[in-house]
Structure formats: structure tokens, C-alpha cells
Design an enzyme around this catalytic site. Sequence first.
Site, PDB file in Angstrom:
ATOM      1  N   LEU A 297     -35.938  -8.224 -14.577  1.00 37.06           N
ATOM      2  CA  LEU A 297     -36.096  -9.628 -14.943  1.00 37.06           C
ATOM      3  C   LEU A 297     -37.389 -10.187 -14.368  1.00 37.06           C
ATOM      4  O   LEU A 297     -37.772  -9.838 -13.250  1.00 37.06           O
ATOM      5  CB  LEU A 297     -34.932 -10.440 -14.377  1.00 37.06           C
TER       6      LEU A 297
ATOM      7  N   TYR B 140     -22.146  -7.420 -15.396  1.00 38.23           N
ATOM      8  CA  TYR B 140     -22.644  -8.665 -15.985  1.00 38.23           C
ATOM      9  C   TYR B 140     -23.340  -8.519 -17.340  1.00 38.23           C
ATOM     10  O   TYR B 140     -23.885  -9.485 -17.856  1.00 38.23           O
ATOM     11  CB  TYR B 140     -23.587  -9.377 -15.012  1.00 38.23           C
TER      12      TYR B 140
ATOM     13  N   CYS C 110     -27.790  -4.176  36.993  1.00 38.30           N
ATOM     14  CA  CYS C 110     -27.297  -3.711  38.292  1.00 38.30           C
ATOM     15  C   CYS C 110     -28.174  -2.631  38.924  1.00 38.30           C
ATOM     16  O   CYS C 110     -27.826  -2.108  39.990  1.00 38.30           O
ATOM     17  CB  CYS C 110     -25.861  -3.191  38.145  1.00 38.30           C
TER      18      CYS C 110
ATOM     19  N   CYS D 274     -25.887   2.278  30.844  1.00 36.22           N
ATOM     20  CA  CYS D 274     -25.701   2.040  32.270  1.00 36.22           C
ATOM     21  C   CYS D 274     -24.348   2.667  32.598  1.00 36.22           C
ATOM     22  O   CYS D 274     -23.334   2.273  32.034  1.00 36.22           O
ATOM     23  CB  CYS D 274     -25.671   0.540  32.557  1.00 36.22           C
TER      24      CYS D 274
ATOM     25  N   LYS E 125     -27.410 -13.934  -8.902  1.00 35.37           N
ATOM     26  CA  LYS E 125     -28.149 -12.672  -8.939  1.00 35.37           C
ATOM     27  C   LYS E 125     -27.699 -11.865  -7.714  1.00 35.37           C
ATOM     28  O   LYS E 125     -28.038 -12.191  -6.580  1.00 35.37           O
ATOM     29  CB  LYS E 125     -29.648 -12.936  -8.899  1.00 35.37           C
TER      30      LYS E 125
ATOM     31  N   GLU F 193     -25.856 -17.136 -13.854  1.00 33.29           N
ATOM     32  CA  GLU F 193     -25.039 -16.212 -13.050  1.00 33.29           C
ATOM     33  C   GLU F 193     -25.689 -15.997 -11.685  1.00 33.29           C
ATOM     34  O   GLU F 193     -26.902 -16.069 -11.578  1.00 33.29           O
ATOM     35  CB  GLU F 193     -24.969 -14.835 -13.747  1.00 33.29           C
TER      36      GLU F 193
ATOM     37  N   ASP G 163       0.841  -1.199   0.000  1.00 27.95           N
ATOM     38  CA  ASP G 163       0.000   0.000   0.000  1.00 27.95           C
ATOM     39  C   ASP G 163       0.875   1.249   0.000  1.00 27.95           C
ATOM     40  O   ASP G 163       0.562   2.251  -0.629  1.00 27.95           O
ATOM     41  CB  ASP G 163      -0.879   0.038   1.257  1.00 27.95           C
ATOM     42  N   TYR G 164       1.979   1.134   0.738  1.00 26.37           N
ATOM     43  CA  TYR G 164       2.875   2.268   0.865  1.00 26.37           C
ATOM     44  C   TYR G 164       3.424   2.667  -0.507  1.00 26.37           C
ATOM     45  O   TYR G 164       3.406   3.839  -0.891  1.00 26.37           O
ATOM     46  CB  TYR G 164       4.012   1.903   1.829  1.00 26.37           C
ATOM     47  N   GLU G 165       3.866   1.652  -1.252  1.00 27.18           N
ATOM     48  CA  GLU G 165       4.426   1.956  -2.580  1.00 27.18           C
ATOM     49  C   GLU G 165       3.369   2.555  -3.504  1.00 27.18           C
ATOM     50  O   GLU G 165       3.645   3.449  -4.292  1.00 27.18           O
ATOM     51  CB  GLU G 165       4.984   0.678  -3.210  1.00 27.18           C
ATOM     52  N   TYR G 166       2.138   2.023  -3.368  1.00 26.75           N
ATOM     53  CA  TYR G 166       1.045   2.549  -4.184  1.00 26.75           C
ATOM     54  C   TYR G 166       0.829   4.038  -3.870  1.00 26.75           C
ATOM     55  O   TYR G 166       0.731   4.868  -4.771  1.00 26.75           O
ATOM     56  CB  TYR G 166      -0.238   1.747  -3.927  1.00 26.75           C
TER      57      TYR G 166
ATOM     58  N   ASP H 287     -27.438  -9.184  -4.956  1.00 26.49           N
ATOM     59  CA  ASP H 287     -28.469  -8.404  -4.272  1.00 26.49           C
ATOM     60  C   ASP H 287     -27.895  -7.054  -3.849  1.00 26.49           C
ATOM     61  O   ASP H 287     -27.491  -6.863  -2.710  1.00 26.49           O
ATOM     62  CB  ASP H 287     -28.952  -9.196  -3.050  1.00 26.49           C
TER      63      ASP H 287
ATOM     64  N   CYS I 143     -30.666   0.139  34.922  1.00 29.62           N
ATOM     65  CA  CYS I 143     -30.001  -0.963  34.232  1.00 29.62           C
ATOM     66  C   CYS I 143     -30.640  -2.284  34.667  1.00 29.62           C
ATOM     67  O   CYS I 143     -30.802  -2.518  35.872  1.00 29.62           O
ATOM     68  CB  CYS I 143     -28.510  -0.947  34.585  1.00 29.62           C
TER      69      CYS I 143
ATOM     70  N   GLU J  32     -23.913  -4.368 -10.797  1.00 26.29           N
ATOM     71  CA  GLU J  32     -24.525  -4.228  -9.486  1.00 26.29           C
ATOM     72  C   GLU J  32     -23.476  -3.745  -8.488  1.00 26.29           C
ATOM     73  O   GLU J  32     -22.397  -4.329  -8.375  1.00 26.29           O
ATOM     74  CB  GLU J  32     -25.028  -5.624  -9.074  1.00 26.29           C
TER      75      GLU J  32
ATOM     76  N   LYS K 200     -35.460 -17.160  -8.122  1.00 28.97           N
ATOM     77  CA  LYS K 200     -35.278 -16.611  -6.778  1.00 28.97           C
ATOM     78  C   LYS K 200     -35.103 -17.716  -5.749  1.00 28.97           C
ATOM     79  O   LYS K 200     -35.868 -18.675  -5.730  1.00 28.97           O
ATOM     80  CB  LYS K 200     -36.502 -15.769  -6.408  1.00 28.97           C
TER      81      LYS K 200
ATOM     82  N   ARG L  30     -30.466   2.867 -11.669  1.00 24.69           N
ATOM     83  CA  ARG L  30     -31.484   2.344 -12.574  1.00 24.69           C
ATOM     84  C   ARG L  30     -32.650   3.340 -12.715  1.00 24.69           C
ATOM     85  O   ARG L  30     -33.196   3.524 -13.781  1.00 24.69           O
ATOM     86  CB  ARG L  30     -31.993   1.006 -12.032  1.00 24.69           C
TER      87      ARG L  30
HETATM   88  S1  IVH Z   1     -29.268  -8.986 -16.087  1.00 23.97           S
HETATM   89  C1  IVH Z   1     -32.256  -7.008 -19.017  1.00 23.97           C
HETATM   90  N1  IVH Z   1     -27.718 -10.252 -14.399  1.00 23.97           N
HETATM   91  O1  IVH Z   1     -31.463  -7.922 -10.919  1.00 23.97           O
HETATM   92  C2  IVH Z   1     -31.901  -7.703 -17.796  1.00 23.97           C
HETATM   93  N2  IVH Z   1     -29.260  -8.659 -13.537  1.00 23.97           N
HETATM   94  O2  IVH Z   1     -34.650  -7.569 -11.918  1.00 23.97           O
HETATM   95  C3  IVH Z   1     -30.777  -7.065 -17.083  1.00 23.97           C
HETATM   96  N3  IVH Z   1     -29.156  -8.343 -11.101  1.00 23.97           N
HETATM   97  O3  IVH Z   1     -32.112  -4.836 -12.396  1.00 23.97           O
HETATM   98  C4  IVH Z   1     -30.392  -7.698 -15.834  1.00 23.97           C
HETATM   99  N4  IVH Z   1     -27.531  -9.796 -10.752  1.00 23.97           N
HETATM  100  O4  IVH Z   1     -30.050  -4.985 -10.909  1.00 23.97           O
HETATM  101  C5  IVH Z   1     -28.694  -9.339 -14.548  1.00 23.97           C
HETATM  102  N5  IVH Z   1     -26.263 -11.396 -13.005  1.00 23.97           N
HETATM  103  C6  IVH Z   1     -27.221 -10.495 -13.167  1.00 23.97           C
HETATM  104  C7  IVH Z   1     -27.783  -9.799 -12.079  1.00 23.97           C
HETATM  105  C8  IVH Z   1     -28.817  -8.885 -12.301  1.00 23.97           C
HETATM  106  C9  IVH Z   1     -28.353  -8.915 -10.195  1.00 23.97           C
HETATM  107  C10 IVH Z   1     -30.208  -7.339 -10.790  1.00 23.97           C
HETATM  108  C11 IVH Z   1     -30.205  -6.125 -11.695  1.00 23.97           C
HETATM  109  C12 IVH Z   1     -31.571  -6.110 -12.337  1.00 23.97           C
HETATM  110  C13 IVH Z   1     -32.372  -7.001 -11.454  1.00 23.97           C
HETATM  111  C14 IVH Z   1     -33.379  -7.747 -12.297  1.00 23.97           C
END
Ligand code: IVH
Length: 666
Positions: free
Chosen positions: A84, A223, A407, A422, A114, A112, A34-37, A116, A404, A171, A310, A135
Site C-alpha cells: 500500500l 482482510y 553488593c 550476582c 493496519k 480498517e 479444554d479437557y472435553e476438547y 503490524d 555486582c 496478517e 500511518k 509475501r
Molecule cells: S490490504 C493490495 N489491509 O500492510 C493491498 N493490508 O503495505 C493489500 N496490512 O502487505 C493490503 N493490515 O501486510 C491490507 N487491513 C489491512 C492491512 C494490511 C495490515 C499490511 C499487509 C500489506 C501491507 C501494506
Amino acid sequence: MDKKKVAQKIKELREELNHHNYKYYVKNNPEISDYEYDQLLKKLEKLEDKYPDLITPDTPTQRVGGKPLDEFQTVKHKIPMLSLANTYNEQELIDFDERVQKNVGKVEYVVEPKIDGAGIALYYENGVFVRGATRGDGIKGDDITQNLKTIHSIPLRLQHDVLSTIEVRGEVFMTKSGFKEYNKEQIKQDKQPFANPRNAAAGSIRQLDPNIVAERPLDAFIYLLSYTETPFNTQEKVLDALKKAGFKTNPLSKKVKNINEAIKYCKKLEEKRDSLDYDIDGAVLKVNSIKKQQNLGSTSKNPRWAISYKFAAQQATTVLKDIDIQVGRTGALTPVAILKPVDVGGVTVSRATLHNFDELKRKDIRIHDTVLIERSGDVIPQVVKSITEKRSGEEQKKPIPKTCPICNTPVQHKEGEVAIRCPNKMCPARLKWRMKYYASRDAMDIDHLGESTVDKLLDKNMIENVADLYDLKKEDILQIEGFKEKSAQNLIESIKQSKKQDLSRLIYGLGIRHVGKYAAQLLARHFSSIDKLAEATEEELKEIDGLGEKSAEAIATFFTSEENITLINRLKEYGVNTESKKAEKEQSLKGKRFVFTGSLEDLSRSKAGDIVKEQGGMVTSSVSKNVNYVVVGKKPGSKYEKAKKQGIPIIKEDEFLYMTKKKEKR
Ligand code: IVH
């Protein structure tokens, strides 16, 4: 230097910094310390200060430091950001596949995780990051470019010219570990914690001040390529190109041959869910062929070529039976929900945190309420809200306690603070936490001193404060239920071993308010001993770069207490190390480069890397003349051969441990 030369030097520095930034934040495999960076960054800053006209939007010095905005600009997405459609079981996935096949015949999928977090769109022009947006409503979003620039895994300039003028989707997320640390700090500073990593990510990117965003542990997976001038045949190739361009793509994305394989992989991802350091709430299936994606097209809301699967919810509703009150290390009273046990995504939950009384009031949560519970990884489950529609009228509010619960001392509520405390320093609950904190892994790391042992020692009045630990004899321990000769000896030995710990661990273990792990390390580096730290005035402490005002105040206050000074003097008498060994240690590997190859037995790679860095050295991934040592484990790879050929010193794991004083020679 003439201007042309300066421009060339600036270009080289930027390339070097971008490369190391990528190695650190995207690949998790840094080549320099980190230092060098920081030194490289400072060099660039200096040149740019002198020649401000050479500053470009993609320079690495511009990641942080933008001014707070009054409001965000609205931007129209180049292509609408669709969402989606969701599925919840195998049959729905099979139905989706049937619809796809009916239109375009047999297909392969890319599955892939998903993520969150919060969806983002990034726009690059001629390889340079120019704009990033939320978005929003899918058509228009907020321009959050300044904030996104602070996320180091988002490249400011693309590494490969296959992609040049593009829009990508991804994301932003906060890691679970980052979230935990962040919330811990928030609570410590009497600030509102975030409910979960998703809210933390979404809330952070909507901050108007980029300097605040820069302090939050955010990251981003990319993605989707939503606009490109170079077409690709498949999503698999898109992901590959995104990766080559320098984006962080998810390593768990996988191409599969058909829907059955896709379903199998979805289930595998679900099993992995808890072991990942970021939240995923499902899997996304995408038709691999881009041509077929185009043929399938979209409805006004969703693409027909992709769908989400899901996972079982990590939320559930249950009845809140009672509200318990816990007294923490600093005396803060925390309300805890006692629940009718409920399964939340495969784990039975019977307690959940309510954070503090402000939160309880704000959310209007009452005893006997039906409540919504949320769990995320190994983070303590929390009460999201009460379902007021289910109230019968029998529900009761929990009054803020006046004394408390442990005590009976009247509680204090300081102005401007969320916590109710407390104030009794000798409150058994506080003593117990202090003891646990002192013994914890990040502090003095005393093995065998678990919660129940601490409880029993306190119950039997064998200890009152942490110094008393060093006065314990084996005979005392043997009086505690469950201890035998060997286990008692082990505990005594662990307590004895802790005397040698680093000063930073002792400072942390003392549990000074607003002094976390990092502040403790900072202090141990700055002061040569605890006495020097104790002598420092509040003003002197405030001057220390990186130490907050509140911490400075708290430290000064801590050392004005006679009780604390007596405690430290006693620790010294028992032989606990109160001197800083850091400076001397840091020298020992200073400037030395290490390469690791093969699997290590006693250490994980990251731990080995930490040791090297802690002692001033650095870890490199490839063998070259600049490398000082190659550490070989079991089944070493080609690096071992290369080191032999080049005559670079090769050492075994044991030798590495002796060298770094982690193990003593027999
Ligand atoms: S593709 C046209 N891939 O999930 C479709 N979305 O309701 C574009 N999300 O708004 C989405 N992981 O924010 C895609 N591997 C992934 C994702 C992903 C999370 C989220 C994204 C999207 C929501 C879909």
C-alpha cells in the site's frame, strides 16, 4: 464398526472439533472445557491411527506435528501481493480521495486497522486449506503451510460454501500480552528475546520446525479476498463473507460514507491504539465498491483503490546518557539505557531496556550514542540500534561489570548462559525482587505491599526473607514513613490473608528458576503438598507431562538447599497454606454448565468464566436443558426469560460467589 460407520464418525468428530476450535480461537467464547476438547481430539486421533487412509489435510489432528523442513519451497502467488502507498496526514488522504473521485466519482470507504505483523496469502481449494505463503517479493513467497496450520484461528476447512476456491490475504501477529509472556519466558530460559511483536510474528512463521511455531502465541486477521469464483459487490460484503466462512476478521473495520468520515475514524483508531492487545501502525482505507476498485486498477506497486494512513511513529531517536545496571530476582545483571527524555508516539521515554550484555555487544551500543528507541503498547521501550553515523568519537563502551553493582560480590558467567549473575543470595537487590515477586498479583497477591514499602522494610532491616513478612506487627509498620493506623492495619491484614492462597501461588511465589505460573499450577495439581513436591526426585519431576527438563532440575536443586527448607518450614509455622486444595475444589463444579446474562458487578465475564473453569465447570453461551445454572446480573437479556420458562435454576452474582467460595456468607 464397519468402515463406512467409522468414516461417518470421523466426519462428525471433525465437524464438532472445528466448531469448538472456531468458538475458542475466533469467537473467544468456548462452549466446552479444554479437557472435553482434548477428549474429542483424542477420540479422533485414535480412529485415524487405526484408519490412516481416512486422514485428510484438513483434519484438526494435523494442526501440529509436521516434520521440520530443510528449507521452504517457493510458491508463486495466484495474484501478485502488492503493498500500500502510505500517507501521513489529512491532506494526503484528501488528495487520495480527489484522485479516486476524478476517476470513478463519489465513493464509500471501508476503514480498517493496519495490523503490524507479517503478511500472508492463504489458498483454499473446494473449501479446504491447501497452501499458505509469506509475501516474499510480492510475486513469489515461501510455502509456510505447515506453520500456518498451527494457528488455530486459521480455518482448515471453510464453514460456508459461499466461499470455496479462494485466495485470501491477511496478517499473522502476536498479541502484545502473548509477546510479553513469551519474552519473559525466553529471558528466564536464557534465550534471546524478540525485539517487538512484529519481529516475533515474522520470525515465527519462518521457522522451519512447525512444532516450535505451535508453541508461540500467534494469531491471524484476514482482510482481503484476492481470488474468488463468486464475486462480491463491496469490501463490506467481502469482510462479512470471510467472517461467515470462519476467518477472524477485525471487529474495528468500518464502512464510512466519505473521506471526512474516514479521516475521523482513522483518528479514532489512533486513539484506540494503545488499548488494543495487538500492534497497529496505521489505518487502511479501501474503496468499498469492488467494481470501482477494478476500474481504478493498480500501478506496478500499489492498488489505486486503497491507501494506508500511518500513525505517529512509535520510534524516535535520542541520546543515550548512561547505562545503568539492574540486578534482578535471580541475580541476573540487566543493562538499562538512561536516555535524554524523548516523546515516542505521545509518551515520554527516559529509560529503555538493553536486555543483556550480549545484546549490548552485538548491537555495539555506547554511552553518548544517538540511539533509535521503539515503544509498543505497555511493553518496556527498547533500544533498537545506535546511529553510528552520528558518532563523534567521544562515545564509550560500557564494560561488563566484574562485581555486582549493589553488593560488590564478584559476578558469575556460566557457560552456555547469556546472563551474568550476582551469585550472592543475600544481595539486597535480589532480596527486594524476591519479596516483590512473592507479593505480586500472580503469586501471593499481597495488597498494599508495593515496591517502596519493600524497600523501606529492607532498609530498616525489618525483613530479610519472605517468611519475615508474617512476623511483622502493626507497630513495626507504623515506624515506616507514610503509614498511619489504618494503612498499617490494612497491610497486616493483606499479609494475613495471603496465608490462605492456593499452593500453586506459593510455588510460583518462591521464585524457583524456570518455574512460571503454568509450571506452578501443574505442580500444585500433581502434588498434594509442598512437602510432597520437596521430596520428589529430579527423575520423578522429569516424568511429569508438560514440565520441562530445566524446570525439573531447578526444582530439585531448590529443595536441596537447607536455607530454602528452613524458609518453607517457617512459612508453615506461620500458617501459610502448603497443601493442595485444587483436587477437592475441582470437584465442586465438575461437569456443571453455566450461562451468564446481564452485567455483573464484582466480576468481569472473563474472571467469572475462569472461576467456573478452575473448579471444573464450563461456560456455555446459550440456554438449554443441559445448563445447570443461569447467573443473572443487571439488565439480563432473553436468556433469563428462557431459563425461567425452562425451569433452569437462576442465581444472582452473590450466590455464584458463595457457591464458588469466592465470598463468605454474612
Ligand atoms: S490490504 C493490495 N489491509 O500492510 C493491498 N493490508 O503495505 C493489500 N496490512 O502487505 C493490503 N493490515 O501486510 C491490507 N487491513 C489491512 C492491512 C494490511 C495490515 C499490511 C499487509 C500489506 C501491507 C501494506
